[in-house]
Design a protein around this motif. Structure first.
Motif, PDB file in Angstrom:
ATOM      1  N   ARG A   4       0.860  -1.169   0.000  1.00 50.10           N
ATOM      2  CA  ARG A   4       0.000   0.000   0.000  1.00 50.10           C
ATOM      3  C   ARG A   4       0.901   1.224   0.000  1.00 50.10           C
ATOM      4  O   ARG A   4       1.758   1.381   0.843  1.00 50.10           O
ATOM      5  CB  ARG A   4      -0.845  -0.034   1.270  1.00 50.10           C
ATOM      6  N   THR A   5       0.719   2.019  -0.991  1.00 52.86           N
ATOM      7  CA  THR A   5       1.630   3.149  -1.134  1.00 52.86           C
ATOM      8  C   THR A   5       0.865   4.425  -0.909  1.00 52.86           C
ATOM      9  O   THR A   5      -0.190   4.624  -1.476  1.00 52.86           O
ATOM     10  CB  THR A   5       2.188   3.176  -2.566  1.00 52.86           C
ATOM     11  N   PHE A   7       1.133   8.378  -1.360  1.00 53.28           N
ATOM     12  CA  PHE A   7       1.947   9.458  -1.900  1.00 53.28           C
ATOM     13  C   PHE A   7       2.045  10.556  -0.871  1.00 53.28           C
ATOM     14  O   PHE A   7       1.187  10.714  -0.026  1.00 53.28           O
ATOM     15  CB  PHE A   7       1.321   9.999  -3.172  1.00 53.28           C
ATOM     16  N   LYS A  63       4.026  -1.782 -12.207  1.00 56.83           N
ATOM     17  CA  LYS A  63       3.610  -1.165 -10.946  1.00 56.83           C
ATOM     18  C   LYS A  63       4.389   0.123 -10.656  1.00 56.83           C
ATOM     19  O   LYS A  63       3.785   1.178 -10.441  1.00 56.83           O
ATOM     20  CB  LYS A  63       3.720  -2.179  -9.803  1.00 56.83           C
ATOM     21  N   PRO A  64       5.730   0.078 -10.675  1.00 56.02           N
ATOM     22  CA  PRO A  64       6.432   1.337 -10.376  1.00 56.02           C
ATOM     23  C   PRO A  64       6.184   2.437 -11.404  1.00 56.02           C
ATOM     24  O   PRO A  64       6.078   3.610 -11.036  1.00 56.02           O
ATOM     25  CB  PRO A  64       7.914   0.934 -10.347  1.00 56.02           C
ATOM     26  N   GLU A  67       2.806   3.956 -10.696  1.00 55.99           N
ATOM     27  CA  GLU A  67       2.898   4.740  -9.463  1.00 55.99           C
ATOM     28  C   GLU A  67       3.525   6.111  -9.749  1.00 55.99           C
ATOM     29  O   GLU A  67       3.014   7.145  -9.323  1.00 55.99           O
ATOM     30  CB  GLU A  67       3.770   3.954  -8.487  1.00 55.99           C
ATOM     31  N   GLU A  68       4.622   6.095 -10.507  1.00 58.52           N
ATOM     32  CA  GLU A  68       5.293   7.362 -10.859  1.00 58.52           C
ATOM     33  C   GLU A  68       4.386   8.259 -11.684  1.00 58.52           C
ATOM     34  O   GLU A  68       4.296   9.465 -11.430  1.00 58.52           O
ATOM     35  CB  GLU A  68       6.522   7.083 -11.742  1.00 58.52           C
ATOM     36  N   GLN A  71       1.664   9.794  -9.630  1.00 55.47           N
ATOM     37  CA  GLN A  71       2.163  10.844  -8.739  1.00 55.47           C
ATOM     38  C   GLN A  71       2.405  12.149  -9.490  1.00 55.47           C
ATOM     39  O   GLN A  71       2.141  13.230  -8.978  1.00 55.47           O
ATOM     40  CB  GLN A  71       3.446  10.390  -8.045  1.00 55.47           C
ATOM     41  N   GLU A  78      -3.748   8.532  -3.713  1.00 64.21           N
ATOM     42  CA  GLU A  78      -3.235   7.398  -2.953  1.00 64.21           C
ATOM     43  C   GLU A  78      -3.432   6.138  -3.789  1.00 64.21           C
ATOM     44  O   GLU A  78      -4.494   5.941  -4.385  1.00 64.21           O
ATOM     45  CB  GLU A  78      -4.024   7.290  -1.651  1.00 64.21           C
ATOM     46  N   LEU A  79      -2.398   5.318  -3.855  1.00 63.10           N
ATOM     47  CA  LEU A  79      -2.482   4.089  -4.653  1.00 63.10           C
ATOM     48  C   LEU A  79      -2.573   2.866  -3.753  1.00 63.10           C
ATOM     49  O   LEU A  79      -1.779   2.695  -2.838  1.00 63.10           O
ATOM     50  CB  LEU A  79      -1.227   3.966  -5.539  1.00 63.10           C
ATOM     51  N   TYR A  81      -2.310  -1.165  -4.188  1.00 61.17           N
ATOM     52  CA  TYR A  81      -1.841  -2.102  -5.215  1.00 61.17           C
ATOM     53  C   TYR A  81      -1.962  -3.542  -4.738  1.00 61.17           C
ATOM     54  O   TYR A  81      -1.645  -3.852  -3.586  1.00 61.17           O
ATOM     55  CB  TYR A  81      -0.375  -1.796  -5.551  1.00 61.17           C
TER      56      TYR A  81
END
Ligand code: BGC
Length: 376
Positions: A4-5, A7, A63-64, A67-68, A71, A78-79, A81
């Motif tokens: 769970r990422t 930002f 995924k990365p 996410e980038e 952002q 908020e992501l 995943y």
């Protein structure tokens, strides 16, 4: 693992994202009817569901990169995943949990496109738009981004024919074709693109679908083909991706073959590129995943904020039909064929991998690594 990422919060960046949108980077324009009502300034929740982790691309790139890209567009977003590890029921549970927790848009790469229709219905019943990522989930999603998958198959088929011609074996041997997962609509398109090129031009000894895109299953299937047809008569192998090509090479090696026939692949995995420079695999298909992830993030932001994604300056959306006959606005990106001849101009030039990642100790004495080392 539940990744769970969050930002960085509370940074006044709504304006940056809006400026990007205004500059045409965000590619949202008109108010869409019935769209979401989230705002970039306040941020919102985005759910990303990827299908498996055996194929390297998902954790390493999709995924990365997503996410980038998210952002960049929405710093307050908020992501959440999840990766389904190739289990349909797991993906269903992950999607339900995300919806319960509260997401404003879902980006879904379905394990099983048909089963995913219920995820899509569930999301839409809660006014959560769905962006189909890479695989077109059924059920009338809001947007779809992928590569032109029929072309991926064609590119693979053409490369295999070319290799057989170069080796002078086009007319005297047979090939084995190992396709992807029957629950993945892309697998069908790769198959139809490839078989359209191969059929009638080369004898096909055996053809298999591979549940779950499993490398082990591909290996077993290849072993079966070797037992029935004899390794010496198999002049080439159509493999739908690099993961399965690894299993196919292992099967040929354990049957005593030390000079590999031409074998295709897809995904430009490090191991695939290494096999290519070592002469164990003929080609792979490089797909620019960063662009795919960026378009997906643009679509997700547009859908969540009630805007219409229009492709901006770079992309022209097209319409595709899902398996239920629903029309979906889509962006389909171009795949690139990679053989030993153009690894440097594609994979390296694009920064997909560095030379060091490819030219590890075991590959240092390949022509490719010796040449690039000489250039450095
Ligand atoms: C993707 C491929 C991948 C395969 C297995 C397909 O849907 O487009 O890039 O190799 O799934 O995960």
């Amino acid at each position: 693992m539940n990744t769970r990422t969050r930002f960085s919060l509370r940074v006044a960046v709504g304006a940056t994202a809006l400026a990007l949108l205004a500059a045409g980077c965000g590619t949202t324009t008109n108010e869409a009817e019935g769209g979401g009502d989230a705002s970039v300034e306040e941020g919102f929740n985005v759910g990303l569901l990827l299908p498996e982790s055996q194929t390297a691309r998902y954790e390493r790139f999709d995924k990365p990169y997503f996410e980038e890209a998210l952002q960049e567009l929405c710093e307050n977003c908020e992501l959440t995943y999840q990766n389904a590890d190739q289990e349909t029921a797991k993906q269903q549970d992950q999607a339900e949990a995300m919806l319960t927790e509260g997401i404003d848009v879902m980006v879904l790469d379905a394990v099983d496109t048909e089963a995913a229709a219920s995820i899509v219905a569930n999301a839409q019943s809660q006014d959560v738009p769905v962006v189909a990522y890479d695989r077109l989930a059924q059920g009338g999603v809001d947007y779809y981004v992928s590569f032109d998958n029929e072309t991926v198959g064609q590119v693979q088929g053409e490369a295999l024919l070319e290799a057989l011609e170069e080796e002078g074996t086009l007319d005297d041997g047979e090939i084995v074709a190992i396709h992807g997962s029957p629950t993945d609509p892309n697998a069908d398109q790769f198959k139809s693109g490839a078989m359209g090129v191969l059929e009638g031009n080369v004898d096909i000894a055996a053809e298999y679908d591979t549940p779950g895109w499993s490398a082990e299953r591909a290996q077993e299937q290849m072993e079966g083909a070797i037992t029935s047809h004899g390794a010496e008569d198999i002049e080439g192998v159509y493999s739908a991706n690099d993961g399965m090509a690894a299993g196919i090479v292992a099967a040929l090696k354990s049957a005593g073959v030390d000079e590999m026939p031409p074998i295709t692949g897809q995904d430009a995995e490090v191991a695939g590129i290494q096999r290519i420079i070592a002469g164990e695999q003929y080609m792979t298909v490089y797909k620019e995943i960063r662009a795919e992830a960026e378009v997906a993030a643009d679509m997700a932001v547009a859908a969540a904020t009630g805007q219409e994604y229009d492709g901006g300056d770079e992309y022209t959306p097209t319409e595709v039909e899902d398996a239920d006959g629903e029309t979906v606005n889509a962006v389909l990106l171009d795949p690139v064929s990679v053989t030993a001849d153009n690894v440097e101009d594609t994979i390296i030039a694009d920064g997909f991998y560095t030379v060091d990642e490819i030219c590890t100790e075991d590959y240092a004495d390949t022509d490719f690594c010796e040449e690039v080392a000489g250039e450095q």
